[in-house]
Write a protein that holds these residues in place. Structure first.
Motif, mmCIF file in Angstrom:
data_model
loop_
_atom_site.group_PDB
_atom_site.id
_atom_site.type_symbol
_atom_site.label_atom_id
_atom_site.label_comp_id
_atom_site.label_asym_id
_atom_site.label_seq_id
_atom_site.Cartn_x
_atom_site.Cartn_y
_atom_site.Cartn_z
ATOM 1 N N UNK A 61 2.974 5.623 -2.372
ATOM 2 C CA UNK A 61 3.436 4.321 -3.230
ATOM 3 C C UNK A 61 4.740 4.610 -3.155
ATOM 4 N N UNK A 62 5.168 3.337 -3.117
ATOM 5 C CA UNK A 62 7.174 2.335 -2.425
ATOM 6 C C UNK A 62 7.199 3.606 -3.022
ATOM 7 N N UNK A 63 7.987 4.441 -3.792
ATOM 8 C CA UNK A 63 8.616 5.382 -4.202
ATOM 9 C C UNK A 63 8.688 6.226 -3.068
ATOM 10 N N UNK A 64 9.652 7.568 -2.512
ATOM 11 C CA UNK A 64 9.472 8.044 -1.765
ATOM 12 C C UNK A 64 8.277 9.307 -1.897
ATOM 13 N N UNK A 65 7.818 9.825 -1.851
ATOM 14 C CA UNK A 65 6.608 10.985 -2.196
ATOM 15 C C UNK A 65 6.589 10.785 -3.309
ATOM 16 N N UNK A 66 6.371 9.952 -4.422
ATOM 17 C CA UNK A 66 5.875 9.644 -5.752
ATOM 18 C C UNK A 66 4.507 9.620 -6.319
ATOM 19 N N UNK B 167 -8.875 -0.751 2.588
ATOM 20 C CA UNK B 167 -10.409 -0.622 1.681
ATOM 21 C C UNK B 167 -10.549 0.225 0.158
ATOM 22 N N UNK B 168 -9.828 1.902 1.085
ATOM 23 C CA UNK B 168 -10.130 2.388 -0.367
ATOM 24 C C UNK B 168 -8.602 2.956 -0.409
ATOM 25 N N UNK B 169 -7.374 3.483 0.015
ATOM 26 C CA UNK B 169 -6.390 4.047 -0.047
ATOM 27 C C UNK B 169 -5.464 4.217 1.270
ATOM 28 N N UNK B 170 -4.144 4.439 0.821
ATOM 29 C CA UNK B 170 -3.276 4.739 1.442
ATOM 30 C C UNK B 170 -2.670 5.996 1.847
ATOM 31 N N UNK B 171 -3.122 6.895 2.035
ATOM 32 C CA UNK B 171 -2.989 8.192 1.580
ATOM 33 C C UNK B 171 -1.301 9.483 2.955
ATOM 34 N N UNK B 172 -1.027 10.169 2.368
ATOM 35 C CA UNK B 172 0.028 11.293 3.162
ATOM 36 C C UNK B 172 0.313 12.579 2.666
ATOM 37 N N UNK B 173 0.021 13.763 3.939
ATOM 38 C CA UNK B 173 0.154 15.027 3.711
ATOM 39 C C UNK B 173 0.873 14.999 4.444
ATOM 40 N N UNK B 174 1.481 15.310 3.250
ATOM 41 C CA UNK B 174 3.358 15.517 2.554
ATOM 42 C C UNK B 174 3.251 17.604 2.293
ATOM 43 N N UNK C 192 4.587 -2.194 1.018
ATOM 44 C CA UNK C 192 3.990 -1.994 -0.381
ATOM 45 C C UNK C 192 2.974 -2.982 0.250
ATOM 46 N N UNK C 193 2.900 -4.050 1.255
ATOM 47 C CA UNK C 193 2.093 -4.860 1.271
ATOM 48 C C UNK C 193 1.364 -4.748 2.532
ATOM 49 N N UNK C 194 1.910 -3.113 3.299
ATOM 50 C CA UNK C 194 0.584 -2.885 4.274
ATOM 51 C C UNK C 194 -0.190 -1.670 3.268
ATOM 52 N N UNK C 195 0.796 -1.131 2.365
ATOM 53 C CA UNK C 195 0.105 0.245 1.592
ATOM 54 C C UNK C 195 -1.469 -0.654 0.928
ATOM 55 N N UNK C 196 -1.574 -1.792 0.298
ATOM 56 C CA UNK C 196 -1.940 -2.782 -0.348
ATOM 57 C C UNK C 196 -3.761 -2.733 1.260
ATOM 58 N N UNK C 197 -3.500 -2.776 2.399
ATOM 59 C CA UNK C 197 -3.910 -3.178 3.859
ATOM 60 C C UNK C 197 -5.512 -2.451 3.143
#
Length: 324
Positions: A141-146, A102-109, A95-100
């Motif tokens: 988010x912290x939970x896998x692909x949730x 400025x806009x968002x942390x996104x995944x291409x799933x 989570x601490x890295x996901x919060x870095x």
């Protein structure tokens, strides 16, 4: 918004497809690439970089390969990204890295979430006989692909598609989608959609035991299983103590081969051979194996057993579980 700084995390070819799209985008700077550590590959155990690392080096982009991404918190923060974008990276991101960003942390799933959360969504879609799959661009988010997803697009799974061909299709789709939607996400033009938790299915990484063919399934199920594991790690089966990998096969139509349950009693039994391949009885229907590899040998056309009179497999032999 005039420009975006991105930290990208990925490892295999589909990740490289997304990275290439980001590199090609105007007003996007890939400030850093993160990939898995180099691994020893092949019989000679040569230390080999990931495909994503190779691309980063080719374009002169700073690359790091932490064993645990949490160890690289300060480096990622110094990159000051607007986005952290991942695709098939292979590690959970804390989570601490996901919060870095400025806009968002996104995944291409590689699935139409909430279907097939986890590390093998493409393989499971083929194995389960799905007619389509797709790409979801989602919040991490912290939970896998949730996380909520911003956008989804689908692509058909054709009868002859393998995991390899679907990775290629989804690489193209994902690259086009990131080009099309990244600035829309940055400008808050897309509203994230919550996943329906009642429809969640999982696609955990496939184990070695799960690669084994179950000849008590139908020919269609077995063919899907083989396609889902090609070109790697490849489905396998045993004849007594010998392991055979089966890379490709096809279903036989009823007018191509006739046999009755009177002379074919056991699933996994080799009932015929011809110049195209080896015909095997399953619990329901017949499957023709097209490419096969005996342990310690090279992958060959299964038709060579008939054409060259190879003798380690014969009509009447029965594939099944390992016998010790």
């Amino acid at each position: 918004m005039n420009s975006l700084r991105v930290v990208f995390c990925g490892t295999p070819q589909i990740g490289a497809d997304i990275l290439k799209a980001l590199i090609e985008m105007p007003n996007v700077e890939v400030a850093m690439v993160i990939s898995q550590p180099d691994k020893k590959v092949g019989r000679k155990k040569l230390l080999t970089p990931t495909i994503v690392k190779k691309m980063a080096l080719e374009y002169g982009i700073p690359i790091i390969q932490p064993v645990k991404i949490s160890e690289s918190y300060e480096e990622i923060k110094k990159a000051n990204p607007d986005f952290i974008i991942t695709c098939a990276y292979g590690q959970f991101i804390p989570t601490k890295i996901l919060e870095i960003p400025n806009i968002d942390a996104i995944n291409i799933h590689g699935s139409l979430l909430p279907k097939y959360r986890g590390g093998a969504p493409i393989q499971y879609a083929i194995k389960n006989g799905d007619s389509k799959t797709g790409i979801s661009i989602m919040k991490m988010v912290k939970k896998m692909d949730a996380g909520d997803y911003y956008i989804q697009e689908s692509v058909l799974i054709e009868p002859n598609d393998t995991a390899g061909t679907m990775f290629e299709k989804l690489g193209v789709l994902g690259a086009n989608m990131i080009k099309k939607y990244l600035f829309q996400i940055a400008n808050r033009e897309l509203v994230p959609v919550a996943q329906n938790e009642t429809e969640v299915t999982l696609s955990r990484n496939i184990t070695t035991n799960e690669e084994m063919i179950d000849w008590y399934q139908s020919a269609k199920q077995i063919n899907n299983h083989i396609r889902a594991l090609a070109p790697t790690p490849i489905a396998h089966t045993y004849l007594k103590t010998e392991r055979y990998k089966i890379k490709s096969a096809r279903l036989l139509r009823s007018d191509e081969f006739f046999a009755t349950t009177l002379n074919v009693k056991r699933p996994g039994e080799i009932v015929a051979m011809d110049r195209e391949g080896i015909i095997i009885h399953t619990n329901q229907g017949f499957l023709k194996v097209l490419e096969i590899q005996r342990s310690g040998k090279t992958m060959i056309s299964a038709g060579l057993y008939f054409a060259n009179r190879l003798t380690d497999l014969r009509v009447g032999d029965v594939f099944g579980e390992l016998m010790i």
